[in-house]
Design an enzyme around this catalytic site. Structure first.
Site, PDB file in Angstrom:
ATOM      1  N   ARG A 162       0.837  -1.216   0.000  1.00  0.00           N
ATOM      2  CA  ARG A 162       0.000   0.000   0.000  1.00  0.00           C
ATOM      3  C   ARG A 162       0.869   1.263   0.000  1.00  0.00           C
ATOM      4  O   ARG A 162       0.559   2.244   0.677  1.00  0.00           O
ATOM      5  CB  ARG A 162      -0.940   0.032   1.217  1.00  0.00           C
ATOM      6  CG  ARG A 162      -1.974  -1.072   1.247  1.00  0.00           C
ATOM      7  CD  ARG A 162      -2.998  -0.880   0.124  1.00  0.00           C
ATOM      8  NE  ARG A 162      -4.146  -1.738   0.302  1.00  0.00           N
ATOM      9  CZ  ARG A 162      -4.201  -3.027  -0.076  1.00  0.00           C
ATOM     10  NH1 ARG A 162      -3.167  -3.593  -0.671  1.00  0.00           N
ATOM     11  NH2 ARG A 162      -5.303  -3.739   0.120  1.00  0.00           N
ATOM     12  N   SER A 237     -10.785  -0.899   3.343  1.00  0.00           N
ATOM     13  CA  SER A 237      -9.997  -1.024   4.578  1.00  0.00           C
ATOM     14  C   SER A 237      -9.600   0.370   5.040  1.00  0.00           C
ATOM     15  O   SER A 237      -8.992   1.122   4.284  1.00  0.00           O
ATOM     16  CB  SER A 237      -8.711  -1.811   4.321  1.00  0.00           C
ATOM     17  OG  SER A 237      -9.000  -3.091   3.820  1.00  0.00           O
ATOM     18  N   GLU A 333      -5.047   3.748   6.205  1.00  0.00           N
ATOM     19  CA  GLU A 333      -4.708   3.472   4.821  1.00  0.00           C
ATOM     20  C   GLU A 333      -5.374   4.534   3.944  1.00  0.00           C
ATOM     21  O   GLU A 333      -4.868   4.932   2.905  1.00  0.00           O
ATOM     22  CB  GLU A 333      -5.239   2.078   4.463  1.00  0.00           C
ATOM     23  CG  GLU A 333      -4.630   1.474   3.233  1.00  0.00           C
ATOM     24  CD  GLU A 333      -5.673   0.958   2.287  1.00  0.00           C
ATOM     25  OE1 GLU A 333      -6.127   1.739   1.436  1.00  0.00           O
ATOM     26  OE2 GLU A 333      -6.013  -0.229   2.386  1.00  0.00           O
TER      27      GLU A 333
HETATM   28  N1  EPU Z   1     -10.499 -10.834  10.275  1.00  0.00           N
HETATM   29  C1  EPU Z   1     -11.151 -10.930  11.497  1.00  0.00           C
HETATM   30  N2  EPU Z   1     -12.177 -10.064  11.740  1.00  0.00           N
HETATM   31  C2  EPU Z   1     -12.560  -9.119  10.850  1.00  0.00           C
HETATM   32  C3  EPU Z   1     -11.883  -9.027   9.619  1.00  0.00           C
HETATM   33  C4  EPU Z   1     -10.846  -9.900   9.353  1.00  0.00           C
HETATM   34  O1  EPU Z   1     -10.844 -11.776  12.330  1.00  0.00           O
HETATM   35  O2  EPU Z   1     -13.495  -8.386  11.159  1.00  0.00           O
HETATM   36  C5  EPU Z   1      -9.424 -11.809   9.978  1.00  0.00           C
HETATM   37  C6  EPU Z   1      -9.875 -12.790   8.903  1.00  0.00           C
HETATM   38  O3  EPU Z   1     -10.545 -13.879   9.438  1.00  0.00           O
HETATM   39  C7  EPU Z   1      -8.568 -13.198   8.291  1.00  0.00           C
HETATM   40  C8  EPU Z   1      -7.743 -11.934   8.385  1.00  0.00           C
HETATM   41  O4  EPU Z   1      -8.348 -11.135   9.383  1.00  0.00           O
HETATM   42  O5  EPU Z   1      -7.930 -14.183   9.056  1.00  0.00           O
HETATM   43  C9  EPU Z   1      -7.619 -11.185   7.062  1.00  0.00           C
HETATM   44  O6  EPU Z   1      -8.909 -10.781   6.628  1.00  0.00           O
HETATM   45  P1  EPU Z   1      -9.277 -10.572   5.069  1.00  0.00           P
HETATM   46  O7  EPU Z   1      -8.922 -11.784   4.319  1.00  0.00           O
HETATM   47  O8  EPU Z   1     -10.677 -10.081   5.021  1.00  0.00           O
HETATM   48  O9  EPU Z   1      -8.295  -9.474   4.543  1.00  0.00           O
HETATM   49  P2  EPU Z   1      -7.706  -8.137   5.181  1.00  0.00           P
HETATM   50  O10 EPU Z   1      -6.292  -8.392   5.551  1.00  0.00           O
HETATM   51  O11 EPU Z   1      -8.606  -7.637   6.275  1.00  0.00           O
HETATM   52  C10 EPU Z   1      -6.745  -7.174   2.968  1.00  0.00           C
HETATM   53  C11 EPU Z   1      -6.798  -5.874   2.220  1.00  0.00           C
HETATM   54  C12 EPU Z   1      -8.113  -5.763   1.453  1.00  0.00           C
HETATM   55  C13 EPU Z   1      -8.212  -6.921   0.495  1.00  0.00           C
HETATM   56  C14 EPU Z   1      -8.151  -8.216   1.308  1.00  0.00           C
HETATM   57  C15 EPU Z   1      -8.143  -9.454   0.438  1.00  0.00           C
HETATM   58  C16 EPU Z   1      -5.456  -4.305   3.504  1.00  0.00           C
HETATM   59  C17 EPU Z   1      -5.450  -3.126   4.407  1.00  0.00           C
HETATM   60  N3  EPU Z   1      -6.652  -4.765   3.149  1.00  0.00           N
HETATM   61  O12 EPU Z   1      -7.771  -7.121   3.953  1.00  0.00           O
HETATM   62  O13 EPU Z   1      -8.076  -4.568   0.691  1.00  0.00           O
HETATM   63  O14 EPU Z   1      -9.420  -6.878  -0.246  1.00  0.00           O
HETATM   64  O15 EPU Z   1      -6.922  -8.247   2.074  1.00  0.00           O
HETATM   65  O16 EPU Z   1      -6.916  -9.623  -0.159  1.00  0.00           O
HETATM   66  O17 EPU Z   1      -4.387  -4.790   3.121  1.00  0.00           O
HETATM   67  C18 EPU Z   1      -8.633  -2.256   0.794  1.00  0.00           C
HETATM   68  O18 EPU Z   1      -7.419  -2.041   0.742  1.00  0.00           O
HETATM   69  O19 EPU Z   1      -9.470  -1.336   0.840  1.00  0.00           O
HETATM   70  C19 EPU Z   1      -9.087  -3.637   0.818  1.00  0.00           C
HETATM   71  C20 EPU Z   1     -10.367  -3.956   0.938  1.00  0.00           C
END
Ligand code: EPU
Length: 338
Positions: A162, A237, A333
């Site tokens: 990012r 995010s 972010e």
């Molecule tokens: N999780 C929780 N609770 C929540 C949300 C997530 O426990 O409320 C846990 C999930 O179970 C999982 C982990 O956190 O183990 C990661 O969650 P997720 O796969 O939803 O991805 P993320 O890391 O929260 C990132 C990006 C997203 C992108 C997704 C999928 C960032 C800041 N965000 O989210 O990007 O779509 O991965 O690759 O890196 C964005 O940048 O706006 C965005 C949506």
């Protein structure tokens, strides 16, 4: 020049924050962009792209230039690869769909990310194991110091998680006018390791997926989990996933053995900000007009008529609680405009 005054930006930012711009111009040609930047009275314009990664806290008493440069074209191709140029004002997801229609592989995991093409390199958008930097070839930018067009290579852009020079050392210097991606015409290299993608493909009974299958799986996952900004204002995010030292992880694991983490270089790990925020008790919580989404805690939402300040204060409350509980400082972010 169709310059407008006192325009509400509510429909132009995905958080749906109702602030005004003192001057507004939708720019459709590079010549107009140059012309307007040449004028002393518009010395410090604000460049508005898709407005999907933005928290506007106040009225903008300056010119808002809304990026309207459009067009997608193939610049060059070999038997295996194609160089596609997309203008900065193209809607990102429509560009991804165009690539898929033409059987050009590489960006399918980035389906349904909101925003315009010109913003993609700024924060090096990424999802489901792929970042736009992987297919990025170069971009054309207008240098605000000289008002000339310049081409920047992938190396010049210094992409990170990012992150890029557009957010750090050259913040506000360049206006991206177009981006060139190098895509695969055949032998598409798919990225389907991400658990949720595999689950969707399995449920659909797809054993040998193509880029369209991957795109459709991503669209399904995103639509199920992330709120549609047209229905519930949000900027995806709100925070970055924090990268911490392995030592801190070891300490945290004593209390939270299940903490999700992803190994990085240099003895560091990336944690899931959404998980931290959920554990800090904010998931699905609402304070006035603002809340944390009930399906993905990392997404802050506008339940209607929230001000930028309300969103900001809620975000600060989350930062404070996560800091107290985990000794980790979350970083926004989203671009916050004070
Ligand atoms: N999780 C929780 N609770 C929540 C949300 C997530 O426990 O409320 C846990 C999930 O179970 C999982 C982990 O956190 O183990 C990661 O969650 P997720 O796969 O939803 O991805 P993320 O890391 O929260 C990132 C990006 C997203 C992108 C997704 C999928 C960032 C800041 N965000 O989210 O990007 O779509 O991965 O690759 O890196 C964005 O940048 O706006 C965005 C949506």
């Amino acid at each position: 020049m169709n310059l407008k005054e006192n325009i509400s930006l509510k429909e132009l930012n995905s958080f749906g924050i109702d602030v005004k711009a003192s001057n507004y111009l939708y720019v459709q040609t590079i010549d107009t962009l140059k012309e307007v930047l040449d004028q002393d009275r518009f010395k410090d314009p604000f460049i508005l792209s898709g407005g999907s990664n933005l928290l506007l806290m106040n009225d903008l008493d300056r010119l808002v230039i809304h990026m309207g440069l459009k067009g997608i074209e193939v610049l060059d191709e070999t038997n295996d690869e194609v160089f596609v140029k997309a203008m900065a004002g193209e809607v990102w997801h429509e560009f991804v769909l165009w690539c898929i229609e033409h059987h050009y592989g590489g960006l399918e995991n980035l389906s349904l990310i909101p925003g315009y093409v010109g913003s993609a390199p700024i924060q090096n958008i990424g999802a489901y194991g792929v970042e736009q930097g992987a297919c990025f070839n170069s971009c054309e930018v207008l240098d605000r110091e000289t008002n000339e067009l310049v081409t920047l290579s992938k190396k010049d852009c210094e992409f990170g998680y990012r992150d890029s020079i557009f957010k750090s050392k050259h913040k506000n210097r360049y206006i991206i006018t177009s981006v060139i991606y190098k895509l695969q015409k055949n032998n598409h290299k798919l990225h389907i390791d991400y658990g949720a993608i595999q689950t969707v493909l399995k449920v659909k009974g797809i054993k040998n997926p193509n880029i369209k299958d991957v795109s459709e799986a991503v669209i399904q996952i995103r639509s199920e989990k992330l709120p549609n900004p047209k229905e519930l204002g949000n900027s995806g995010s709100f925070f970055k996933n924090p990268i911490i030292d392995k030592d801190l992880l070891d300490t945290l694991q004593k209390t939270y053995p299940e903490i999700p983490h992803y190994t990085q270089e240099n003895n560091q790990v990336k944690l899931a900000a959404g998980w931290l925020i959920e554990k800090a008790g904010f998931k699905g919580q609402r304070k006035g007009n603002v809340g944390s989404h009930h399906k993905q805690a990392l997404v802050l939402v506008n339940h209607g008529n929230a001000t930028g300040k309300e969103v900001y204060e809620f975000a600060m409350e989350i930062i404070k609680k996560v800091q107290e509980q985990f000794a980790i400082t979350l970083e926004p972010e989203v671009r916050i405009i004070k």
